[in-house]
Scaffold this motif. Sequence first.
Motif, PDB file in Angstrom:
ATOM      1  N   GLU A 151       6.142  -1.272  -2.391  1.00  0.00           N
ATOM      2  CA  GLU A 151       5.616  -0.624  -1.181  1.00  0.00           C
ATOM      3  C   GLU A 151       4.217  -0.024  -1.346  1.00  0.00           C
ATOM      4  O   GLU A 151       3.630   0.427  -0.386  1.00  0.00           O
ATOM      5  CB  GLU A 151       6.601   0.404  -0.610  1.00  0.00           C
ATOM      6  N   ASP A 152       3.650  -0.039  -2.569  1.00  0.00           N
ATOM      7  CA  ASP A 152       2.266   0.400  -2.733  1.00  0.00           C
ATOM      8  C   ASP A 152       1.335  -0.732  -2.307  1.00  0.00           C
ATOM      9  O   ASP A 152       1.739  -1.899  -2.241  1.00  0.00           O
ATOM     10  CB  ASP A 152       1.984   0.791  -4.187  1.00  0.00           C
ATOM     11  N   TYR A 153       0.094  -0.382  -2.046  1.00  0.00           N
ATOM     12  CA  TYR A 153      -0.874  -1.363  -1.548  1.00  0.00           C
ATOM     13  C   TYR A 153      -1.816  -1.844  -2.647  1.00  0.00           C
ATOM     14  O   TYR A 153      -2.293  -1.052  -3.454  1.00  0.00           O
ATOM     15  CB  TYR A 153      -1.701  -0.772  -0.402  1.00  0.00           C
ATOM     16  N   PHE A 154      -2.090  -3.142  -2.621  1.00  0.00           N
ATOM     17  CA  PHE A 154      -3.114  -3.742  -3.483  1.00  0.00           C
ATOM     18  C   PHE A 154      -4.474  -3.580  -2.802  1.00  0.00           C
ATOM     19  O   PHE A 154      -5.464  -3.281  -3.435  1.00  0.00           O
ATOM     20  CB  PHE A 154      -2.788  -5.218  -3.740  1.00  0.00           C
ATOM     21  N   SER A 155      -4.498  -3.786  -1.481  1.00  0.00           N
ATOM     22  CA  SER A 155      -5.699  -3.507  -0.684  1.00  0.00           C
ATOM     23  C   SER A 155      -5.231  -3.075   0.706  1.00  0.00           C
ATOM     24  O   SER A 155      -4.127  -3.383   1.126  1.00  0.00           O
ATOM     25  CB  SER A 155      -6.639  -4.715  -0.621  1.00  0.00           C
ATOM     26  N   GLU A 156      -6.114  -2.329   1.393  1.00  0.00           N
ATOM     27  CA  GLU A 156      -5.709  -1.723   2.663  1.00  0.00           C
ATOM     28  C   GLU A 156      -6.699  -2.013   3.781  1.00  0.00           C
ATOM     29  O   GLU A 156      -7.903  -2.126   3.537  1.00  0.00           O
ATOM     30  CB  GLU A 156      -5.602  -0.207   2.504  1.00  0.00           C
ATOM     31  N   ALA A 157      -6.166  -2.089   5.000  1.00  0.00           N
ATOM     32  CA  ALA A 157      -7.004  -2.236   6.185  1.00  0.00           C
ATOM     33  C   ALA A 157      -7.944  -1.035   6.258  1.00  0.00           C
ATOM     34  O   ALA A 157      -7.566   0.083   5.909  1.00  0.00           O
ATOM     35  CB  ALA A 157      -6.136  -2.315   7.436  1.00  0.00           C
ATOM     36  N   GLY A 158      -9.172  -1.292   6.689  1.00  0.00           N
ATOM     37  CA  GLY A 158     -10.144  -0.224   6.821  1.00  0.00           C
ATOM     38  C   GLY A 158     -10.921   0.058   5.545  1.00  0.00           C
ATOM     39  O   GLY A 158     -11.841   0.863   5.531  1.00  0.00           O
ATOM     40  N   LYS A 159     -10.541  -0.608   4.448  1.00  0.00           N
ATOM     41  CA  LYS A 159     -11.247  -0.446   3.174  1.00  0.00           C
ATOM     42  C   LYS A 159     -11.760  -1.810   2.713  1.00  0.00           C
ATOM     43  O   LYS A 159     -11.232  -2.845   3.115  1.00  0.00           O
ATOM     44  CB  LYS A 159     -10.308   0.131   2.113  1.00  0.00           C
ATOM     45  N   ILE A 160     -12.752  -1.787   1.849  1.00  0.00           N
ATOM     46  CA  ILE A 160     -13.296  -3.041   1.317  1.00  0.00           C
ATOM     47  C   ILE A 160     -12.490  -3.436   0.079  1.00  0.00           C
ATOM     48  O   ILE A 160     -12.301  -2.622  -0.832  1.00  0.00           O
ATOM     49  CB  ILE A 160     -14.787  -2.877   0.967  1.00  0.00           C
ATOM     50  N   ALA A 161     -11.994  -4.684   0.072  1.00  0.00           N
ATOM     51  CA  ALA A 161     -11.230  -5.192  -1.078  1.00  0.00           C
ATOM     52  C   ALA A 161     -12.143  -5.225  -2.299  1.00  0.00           C
ATOM     53  O   ALA A 161     -13.264  -5.734  -2.233  1.00  0.00           O
ATOM     54  CB  ALA A 161     -10.672  -6.577  -0.774  1.00  0.00           C
ATOM     55  N   SER A 162     -11.665  -4.671  -3.412  1.00  0.00           N
ATOM     56  CA  SER A 162     -12.522  -4.535  -4.590  1.00  0.00           C
ATOM     57  C   SER A 162     -12.010  -5.291  -5.814  1.00  0.00           C
ATOM     58  O   SER A 162     -12.629  -5.250  -6.865  1.00  0.00           O
ATOM     59  CB  SER A 162     -12.665  -3.054  -4.943  1.00  0.00           C
ATOM     60  N   GLU A 163     -10.867  -5.979  -5.674  1.00  0.00           N
ATOM     61  CA  GLU A 163     -10.295  -6.693  -6.815  1.00  0.00           C
ATOM     62  C   GLU A 163      -9.710  -8.037  -6.390  1.00  0.00           C
ATOM     63  O   GLU A 163      -9.265  -8.205  -5.265  1.00  0.00           O
ATOM     64  CB  GLU A 163      -9.149  -5.884  -7.434  1.00  0.00           C
ATOM     65  N   VAL A 164      -9.715  -8.964  -7.342  1.00  0.00           N
ATOM     66  CA  VAL A 164      -8.978 -10.219  -7.225  1.00  0.00           C
ATOM     67  C   VAL A 164      -7.798 -10.068  -8.170  1.00  0.00           C
ATOM     68  O   VAL A 164      -7.965  -9.620  -9.309  1.00  0.00           O
ATOM     69  CB  VAL A 164      -9.832 -11.429  -7.653  1.00  0.00           C
ATOM     70  N   GLY A 165      -6.607 -10.411  -7.707  1.00  0.00           N
ATOM     71  CA  GLY A 165      -5.425 -10.295  -8.552  1.00  0.00           C
ATOM     72  C   GLY A 165      -4.748 -11.637  -8.758  1.00  0.00           C
ATOM     73  O   GLY A 165      -4.951 -12.580  -7.993  1.00  0.00           O
ATOM     74  N   PHE A 166      -3.957 -11.706  -9.802  1.00  0.00           N
ATOM     75  CA  PHE A 166      -3.116 -12.872 -10.084  1.00  0.00           C
ATOM     76  C   PHE A 166      -1.727 -12.323 -10.370  1.00  0.00           C
ATOM     77  O   PHE A 166      -1.554 -11.494 -11.270  1.00  0.00           O
ATOM     78  CB  PHE A 166      -3.645 -13.653 -11.298  1.00  0.00           C
ATOM     79  N   ILE A 167      -0.753 -12.745  -9.583  1.00  0.00           N
ATOM     80  CA  ILE A 167       0.598 -12.186  -9.700  1.00  0.00           C
ATOM     81  C   ILE A 167       1.359 -12.852 -10.848  1.00  0.00           C
ATOM     82  O   ILE A 167       1.578 -14.063 -10.822  1.00  0.00           O
ATOM     83  CB  ILE A 167       1.383 -12.336  -8.381  1.00  0.00           C
ATOM     84  N   ILE A 168       1.729 -12.041 -11.826  1.00  0.00           N
ATOM     85  CA  ILE A 168       2.541 -12.523 -12.953  1.00  0.00           C
ATOM     86  C   ILE A 168       4.016 -12.405 -12.589  1.00  0.00           C
ATOM     87  O   ILE A 168       4.814 -13.294 -12.865  1.00  0.00           O
ATOM     88  CB  ILE A 168       2.274 -11.703 -14.233  1.00  0.00           C
ATOM     89  N   ASP A 169       4.363 -11.270 -11.972  1.00  0.00           N
ATOM     90  CA  ASP A 169       5.762 -11.028 -11.617  1.00  0.00           C
ATOM     91  C   ASP A 169       5.797 -10.195 -10.343  1.00  0.00           C
ATOM     92  O   ASP A 169       5.115  -9.175 -10.256  1.00  0.00           O
ATOM     93  CB  ASP A 169       6.480 -10.290 -12.755  1.00  0.00           C
ATOM     94  N   GLY A 170       6.569 -10.648  -9.359  1.00  0.00           N
ATOM     95  CA  GLY A 170       6.734  -9.892  -8.128  1.00  0.00           C
ATOM     96  C   GLY A 170       6.265 -10.660  -6.895  1.00  0.00           C
ATOM     97  O   GLY A 170       5.807 -11.796  -6.989  1.00  0.00           O
TER      98      GLY A 170
END
Length: 189
Positions: free
Chosen positions: A34-53
């Motif tokens: 339920e935590d956010y990786f990126s949020e509306a109204g903010k500038i995305a600052s990371e690229v992620g690669f999902i290992i698990d989840g």
Amino acid sequence: MKELVNYILQFGNLNQHQIDLILTKAKEKEIKKEDYFSEAGKIASEVGFIIDGIMRVCYYNNKGEEITKYFIDENNLVVDLESFDNNICSSAYVQAVTDCKIIVFSKKDWQELLNTIIGWDTIVHKIISKALMQKVARRSPLVSEDATTRYLSFMEMFPNVINRIPLSYLASYLGITQSSLSRIRKNIR
């Protein structure tokens, strides 16, 4: 990190020096359910690669209802590309549906890889193209199929996801109410 390397090498060739450089920029990170990786109204600052989840991309419509656009599971990149590339505020949320273990690259490090590794931009372009084609392939049937067919298609396309996500998110993705989804599931059994 092995998963990330194997994923990248599907899209192009890199020598060991280039792979080592990529790995020096990669950081492991955990995102709680339920935590956010990126949020509306903010500038995305990371690229992620999902290992698990599993993560989902969602937004709120003009009635204030939460709408799930799509899910992203293991061995896939996760980024709000438009926000990340253009330095603009995102219009959507990227949220962990389950506890997630991901590998992240900061914008600065990602840009450094693009500037340093010859052919990295081509690999990234191929990854993005594949992701866009998958997104279109997943969304297109949702427009023309009835709810039961959409649910069955989802089960077929995402066998590893279906039992790991809340029914409310699935119903939202399918464009139906949770009670309709419950009826469909009951009729299929």
